[in-house]
Design a protein around this motif. Structure first.
Motif, short mmCIF file in Angstrom:
data_model
loop_
_atom_site.label_atom_id
_atom_site.label_comp_id
_atom_site.label_asym_id
_atom_site.label_seq_id
_atom_site.Cartn_x
_atom_site.Cartn_y
_atom_site.Cartn_z
N GLY A 528 -12.43 1.63 -0.49
CA GLY A 528 -12.17 3.04 -0.30
C GLY A 528 -10.71 3.42 -0.32
N GLY A 529 -9.87 2.59 -0.89
CA GLY A 529 -8.45 2.90 -0.97
C GLY A 529 -7.91 2.47 -2.32
N PHE A 530 -6.80 1.74 -2.33
CA PHE A 530 -6.27 1.20 -3.56
C PHE A 530 -5.54 -0.10 -3.27
CE2 PHE A 530 -2.36 3.06 -2.15
CZ PHE A 530 -2.66 4.37 -1.78
N ALA A 531 -5.32 -0.87 -4.33
CA ALA A 531 -4.68 -2.18 -4.19
C ALA A 531 -3.66 -2.34 -5.31
CB ALA A 531 -5.73 -3.29 -4.27
N ALA A 532 -2.57 -3.03 -5.01
CA ALA A 532 -1.52 -3.26 -6.00
C ALA A 532 -2.00 -4.22 -7.07
CB ALA A 532 -0.28 -3.81 -5.31
N ILE A 533 -1.60 -3.98 -8.31
CA ILE A 533 -1.98 -4.88 -9.40
C ILE A 533 -0.94 -5.98 -9.59
CG2 ILE A 533 -3.25 -3.06 -10.57
CD1 ILE A 533 -0.91 -3.02 -12.63
N GLY A 534 0.12 -5.93 -8.86
CA GLY A 534 1.16 -6.95 -8.95
C GLY A 534 2.13 -6.80 -7.80
N GLU A 535 3.25 -7.45 -7.91
CA GLU A 535 4.27 -7.38 -6.88
C GLU A 535 5.00 -6.04 -6.95
OE1 GLU A 535 4.80 -9.71 -4.56
OE2 GLU A 535 3.14 -10.87 -5.42
N ARG A 536 5.63 -5.70 -5.84
CA ARG A 536 6.52 -4.53 -5.82
C ARG A 536 7.70 -4.81 -6.75
NH1 ARG A 536 10.86 -3.55 -2.24
NH2 ARG A 536 10.18 -5.28 -0.94
N VAL A 537 8.06 -3.84 -7.57
CA VAL A 537 9.13 -4.04 -8.55
C VAL A 537 10.11 -2.88 -8.50
CG1 VAL A 537 7.69 -5.43 -10.09
CG2 VAL A 537 7.79 -2.95 -10.39
N ALA A 538 11.31 -3.17 -8.94
CA ALA A 538 12.34 -2.15 -9.12
C ALA A 538 12.54 -1.96 -10.61
CB ALA A 538 13.65 -2.57 -8.46
N PRO A 539 12.14 -0.82 -11.16
CA PRO A 539 12.23 -0.63 -12.61
C PRO A 539 13.67 -0.57 -13.10
CG PRO A 539 11.59 1.41 -11.53
CD PRO A 539 11.59 0.36 -10.47
#
Length: 539
Positions: A528-539
């Motif tokens: 019922g929420g969302f999940a990251a598809i990868g690591e946190r990144v700085a573009p």
């Protein structure tokens, strides 16, 4: 070797000297003959002589410096208060630090040797030969400048103005917060409510001492100046904001602007801050202005512009067949337009062509809106909640779809079920399940002050802004100047525990966006929420 001036912060600070240039008008002022103060300002901030040529200097070992690299500001900062990084210490060179005697054990000297007050002759000797007022060699990284006598006089005149002091109203420090036109009332009230509660907390003074927190006999907690908050409500088109801000500032000068709420139209406020030298600390925006070269405006993040970077970075890693991109936005939505322009530029640099589908301001979303798109098209929807909800009546399209968390305004995105499986959301915040530990204290603080949680994003930004301001003001209390306040904010953000909804906040010298990273997330129907598809990144 005994040292008064310690090692400079190095090449990084030197390269940023140009970003710390004087406010508008300094260059013209420096060119006026006989204006020693303006000439000194140009030498200190820009490394520029009165005739426009570059200031030159040499470090021990023969390293030549010129222009901005040689400017005093690159190490001693705008305020003249210096700083430190690691084991490197840059002492203050303000009027009090230089032009009064330092007894043994006092002052900037790391070994406390003391020294006489500087005069013009000893200052010239220090700048040219690297010898301090007591005859001791300065650190070998302290440049040896090639300065004429009149340039030493000009630099001394400017140093005697540091640090600048704010106007005080009976000990009260005045602040403003700026509310842009068309901001919903509940959002402006959310911002002002948190700021006013934070100011009231500050003005109440230190908390009572209890238990282990009690101070020893003869010690007491320090109570700072009182604060007063003024709300500056702007009206009408951007073209008139500058005059409105000037009028507000004329009626009640303020030391700094804290918080505030806007969308993507903030350039006049940004310009006012930079032009007048008033720090503007962490407004809540959907898309922040370009901040390159500015000093006084500080932002928590870039909002939808950071999201554009996250999408561009992801698309750069995809096969060419999946890189046909169409951006969808409403006409006259300034934040959406800014984000679309940023993504178009980023993708153009990768050789990816983008198209735009602009929907008239009041037009409903037609069922066949995307019928002409290619099967492998990538859609980037810069749409707000009302339009996302309308997608229930529109046939799903696009092999890959992206939506904006900033424009969606809340984590509860009203995206229809049929669209969710193919959609990723650009998310510039910390994931909800990981930020509970950080936001719980804020929620408790709001509850204790009788404030309902009406807009978490606005209230969290206001909370971070005021906490950062309180810490920086406490440290700057004895040298309360606007430049020094900005420098303390730069230094402190990396250590703050009040990060609001963001993964991490940090500022370096010359950096103006405290949050620089985010996630791409998929909708997780099972949880019922969302999940990251990868690591946190700085573009």
């Amino acid at each position: 070797m005994r040292r008064t001036f310690r090692a400079a912060l190095g090449a990084l600070m030197l390269s940023l000297a140009g970003a710390l240039a004087a406010p508008a008008g300094a260059a013209d002022a420096a060119a006026r003959p006989g204006d020693l103060l303006a000439q000194g300002r140009a030498l200190y901030l820009e490394g520029r002589r009165a005739d426009g040529s570059a200031l030159t200097a040499v470090r021990a070992g023969g390293l030549a410096l010129a222009g901005a690299e040689a400017a005093c500001v690159s190490c001693h900062r705008r305020s003249g208060m210096g700083g430190s990084e690691g084991r490197s210490y840059i002492p203050p060179i303000t009027a009090t630090a230089l032009f009064t005697a330092m007894p043994v054990g006092k002052g900037a000297s790391a070994i406390g040797d003391g020294r006489p007050a500087y005069g013009e002759a000893s200052l010239a000797h220090a700048l040219r030969e690297g010898v301090d007022a007591s005859g001791r060699p300065l650190d070998y990284l302290m440049p040896r400048y090639r300065l004429a006598d009149d340039e030493v006089s000009a630099l001394q005149a400017y140093l005697r103005t540091l640090p600048e002091r704010p106007a005080a109203d009976g000990g009260t420090v005045h602040f403003a917060t700026v509310i842009a036109p068309d901001v919903p009332r509940e959002r402006s009230e959310a911002m002002v409510g948190v700021l006013q509660a934070c100011f009231d907390e500050h003005n109440a003074g230190p908390r009572p001492e209890r238990g282990r927190h009690k101070l020893a006999a003869g010690m007491s907690q320090r109570e700072g100046r009182k604060w007063q908050l003024h709300v500056w409500n702007l009206e009408g088109p951007q073209a008139g904001w500058g005059s409105q801000l000037a009028r507000h500032a004329g009626e009640q000068p303020v030391f700094a602007v804290v918080g505030g709420v806007g969308g993507a139209q903030w350039e006049p406020v940004h310009g006012f801050c930079e032009r007048t030298g008033v720090p503007c600390v962490f407004p809540h925006l959907e898309a922040a202005p370009a901040a390159a070269g500015s000093f006084y405006p500080l932002y928590l993040g870039q909002g939808a512009l950071l999201e554009a970077g996250l999408v561009a970075r992801h698309l750069a890693q995809q096969p060419p067949a999946h890189r046909h991109v169409t951006q969808v936005l409403r006409e006259h939505d300034a934040a959406a337009q800014a984000a679309a322009a940023a993504l178009q530029q980023a993708l153009a640099e990768q050789g990816v062509e983008t198209g735009e589908l602009r929907i008239p301001a009041q037009a409903p979303l037609a069922p066949g809106l995307f019928s002409r798109l290619q099967a492998q098209e990538t859609l980037v929807l810069w749409l707000r909640p009302a339009d996302l909800a309308q997608l229930a009546g529109v046939a799903p399209a696009g092999a890959q779809v992206f939506v904006s968390a900033t424009l969606a305004q809340r984590d509860e995105v009203p995206l229809p079920q049929a669209w969710r499986a193919r959609t990723l959301m650009a998310y510039p915040f910390e994931l909800p399940q990981q930020r509970a530990r950080v936001t719980t204290p804020m929620r408790q603080w709001l509850q204790e002050r009788g404030l309902a949680l009406t807009d978490e994003r606005v209230q969290a930004d206001a909370f971070v802004a005021c906490r950062a301001l309180r810490t920086a003001m406490l440290e700057a209390e004895d040298h309360l100047g606007r430049d020094y306040l900005v420098e303390r904010l730069e230094t402190n953000m990396e250590r703050t525990t009040a990060t609001g909804l963001y993964p991490r906040l940090a500022l370096g010298i010359g950096q103006r966006f405290a949050s620089k990273s985010g996630y791409l997330v998929r909708f997780d129907e099972a949880r019922g929420g969302f999940a990251a598809i990868g690591e946190r990144v700085a573009p």
